[in-house]
Design an enzyme around this catalytic site. Structure first.
Site, mmCIF file in Angstrom:
data_model
loop_
_atom_site.group_PDB
_atom_site.id
_atom_site.type_symbol
_atom_site.label_atom_id
_atom_site.label_comp_id
_atom_site.label_asym_id
_atom_site.label_seq_id
_atom_site.Cartn_x
_atom_site.Cartn_y
_atom_site.Cartn_z
ATOM 1 N N ARG A 166 24.788 162.717 47.667
ATOM 2 C CA ARG A 166 25.045 161.430 48.305
ATOM 3 C C ARG A 166 26.485 160.926 48.237
ATOM 4 N NH1 ARG A 166 19.165 159.307 46.385
ATOM 5 N NH2 ARG A 166 19.518 161.059 44.963
ATOM 6 N N LYS A 208 12.610 175.985 44.580
ATOM 7 C CA LYS A 208 11.918 175.910 43.289
ATOM 8 C C LYS A 208 10.544 176.594 43.319
ATOM 9 C CE LYS A 208 14.265 171.638 41.869
ATOM 10 N NZ LYS A 208 14.939 171.276 43.141
ATOM 11 N N LEU A 209 10.543 177.873 43.576
ATOM 12 C CA LEU A 209 9.289 178.617 43.599
ATOM 13 C C LEU A 209 8.583 178.532 42.245
ATOM 14 C CD1 LEU A 209 10.450 181.870 45.443
ATOM 15 C CD2 LEU A 209 9.368 179.835 46.437
ATOM 16 N N HIS A 210 7.263 178.304 42.287
ATOM 17 C CA HIS A 210 6.479 178.209 41.052
ATOM 18 C C HIS A 210 5.017 178.481 41.401
ATOM 19 C CE1 HIS A 210 5.533 175.722 37.147
ATOM 20 N NE2 HIS A 210 5.135 176.982 37.074
ATOM 21 N N ASP A 211 4.576 179.700 41.106
ATOM 22 C CA ASP A 211 3.210 180.096 41.439
ATOM 23 C C ASP A 211 2.890 181.337 40.613
ATOM 24 O OD1 ASP A 211 0.704 180.497 42.891
ATOM 25 O OD2 ASP A 211 1.627 179.330 44.506
ATOM 26 N N THR A 251 16.328 167.170 36.408
ATOM 27 C CA THR A 251 17.193 166.122 35.868
ATOM 28 C C THR A 251 16.633 164.719 36.086
ATOM 29 O OG1 THR A 251 18.505 166.120 37.903
ATOM 30 C CG2 THR A 251 19.298 167.497 36.090
ATOM 31 N N THR A 300 2.339 185.921 44.157
ATOM 32 C CA THR A 300 2.701 185.022 45.252
ATOM 33 C C THR A 300 4.199 184.780 45.291
ATOM 34 O OG1 THR A 300 0.539 183.941 45.168
ATOM 35 C CG2 THR A 300 2.325 182.718 46.209
ATOM 36 N N PRO A 328 2.727 185.215 39.694
ATOM 37 C CA PRO A 328 3.782 186.191 39.982
ATOM 38 C C PRO A 328 3.661 186.899 41.321
ATOM 39 C CG PRO A 328 3.166 186.333 37.677
ATOM 40 C CD PRO A 328 2.200 185.381 38.318
ATOM 41 N N LYS A 366 23.870 173.397 49.643
ATOM 42 C CA LYS A 366 22.492 173.494 49.152
ATOM 43 C C LYS A 366 21.523 173.041 50.238
ATOM 44 C CE LYS A 366 20.449 170.522 46.290
ATOM 45 N NZ LYS A 366 19.068 170.260 46.799
ATOM 46 N N ASP A 403 17.307 175.772 47.614
ATOM 47 C CA ASP A 403 16.669 175.086 46.487
ATOM 48 C C ASP A 403 15.213 174.787 46.821
ATOM 49 O OD1 ASP A 403 16.319 173.791 44.080
ATOM 50 O OD2 ASP A 403 17.229 171.914 44.761
ATOM 51 N N ARG A 437 28.049 162.959 39.649
ATOM 52 C CA ARG A 437 28.516 161.805 40.409
ATOM 53 C C ARG A 437 29.938 161.468 40.011
ATOM 54 N NH1 ARG A 437 24.539 163.006 42.490
ATOM 55 N NH2 ARG A 437 22.702 161.802 43.060
#
Length: 231
Positions: free
Chosen positions: A210, A66-69, A120, A73, A71, A38, A64, A180
Site C-alpha cells: 500500500r 500459500k499452498l497448504h494441503d 504477520t 495435492t 502432499p 508479488k 503468493d 512500511r
C-alpha cells in the site's frame, strides 16, 4: 531465485489492486525501479496464468498463493504452477516436511519454494485463538524444519529475521512482509518494520504494498523506499 544486494532487487511490490489492468500498469510504471512483483491470491484467483503473463515482462514474479494441503495435492498444484514463468511460490510451513518436499517435487526447483512460517497478521490473541503459543522459538523452528526439508527460503516478520537467520544460516532467502516506511500506518500487519531496519535484521527481500500502490505517485514512493536502503 535469491535477491541480489542491489537495493531495487530487495523490494517486491505487492500488486494487491482491484483489476489486472491496474496491476499491469503499476508493474509497467515500476519496471526497473523495483526488481520484483508479488501476485497474491485475489489477483491470481481472478485471472490465473494471465496475471503472470501480464506482469512477468516487467520484473521477477513472486506468486503468493500459500499452498497448504495433503502432499499429493500440493505436488500436483505445484506442477501446474511450474508451467508458469514464476520465480517464487509460497507454501505454508505448517504443512510439514512431506508437504514441503512435495511442493519441491512439483516445481522441480527447490529455490522457488518459500515456506511461510506464521502470518504477520497473527498477533498474540490470534495465535492463542488457534491454539498456538507465542514462544519466540516457534518461527525459527518452523524455518529450520522447512529449509531442512529443502525449501529455498522462508517468509517471516522482520522481528524474527535475526532468529531465523541464526537458525537457517546465510544461504536461504528470508522474505519479509509488513514493511512500511516510517510515515505509514500499520494497516493489518501486527509487526511492522521500516525497510532499512528489516534489511539490518537479516531480511533480503521486502514485500511492500500500500505505501506504493496507494500512493498518488507510485514511482516516487518506490524510488524513495529503494533510496532508503541504498546507503
Amino acid at each position: 531465485m535469491p535477491a541480489t544486494n542491489a537495493p531495487h532487487d530487495q523490494i517486491a511490490v505487492a500488486l494487491d489492486v482491484p483489476t489486472l489492468d491496474e496491476a499491469a500498469r503499476l508493474a509497467a510504471d515500476l519496471e526497473g525501479v523495483v526488481g520484483w512483483f508479488k501476485i497474491g491470491l485475489e489477483l491470481f484467483a481472478a485471472h490465473g496464468p494471465e496475471a503472470v503473463a501480464r506482469i512477468r515482462p516487467h520484473g521477477r514474479v513472486f506468486l503468493d498463493v500459500k499452498l497448504h494441503d495433503i502432499p499429493t495435492t500440493v505436488e500436483r498444484a505445484a506442477a501446474r504452477l511450474a508451467d508458469l514463468d514464476i520465480d517464487l511460490v509460497t507454501i505454508h510451513a505448517l504443512g510439514g516436511p512431506d508437504m514441503i518436499r512435495a511442493a519441491i517435487s512439483g516445481l522441480s526447483d527447490a529455490r522457488k519454494v518459500l515456506a511461510v512460517t506464521l502470518l504477520t497478521s497473527m498477533d498474540a490473541a490470534a495465535l492463542d485463538a488457534v491454539g498456538l503459543d507465542t514462544n519466540a522459538d516457534r518461527v525459527p523452528l518452523l524455518a529450520k524444519m522447512a529449509t531442512g526439508a529443502g525449501a529455498g527460503g522462508v517468509v517471516c516478520s522482520a522481528g524474527q529475521s535475526w532468529r531465523v537467520r541464526e537458525a537457517v544460516g546465510q544461504r536461504p532467502m528470508i522474505v519479509t512482509p509488513g514493511i512500511r516506511p516510517a510515515d505509514h500506518a500499520d494497516d493489518d500487519h501486527a509487526g511492522v518494520w521500516t525497510p532499512q531496519a528489516a534489511i539490518d535484521a537479516g531480511s533480503n527481500l521486502l514485500v511492500i504494498g500500500r505505501p506504493v500502490t496507494r500512493s498518488a505517485d507510485p514511482i516516487a514512493a518506490a524510488t524513495a523506499i529503494v533510496s532508503s536502503i541504498g546507503g
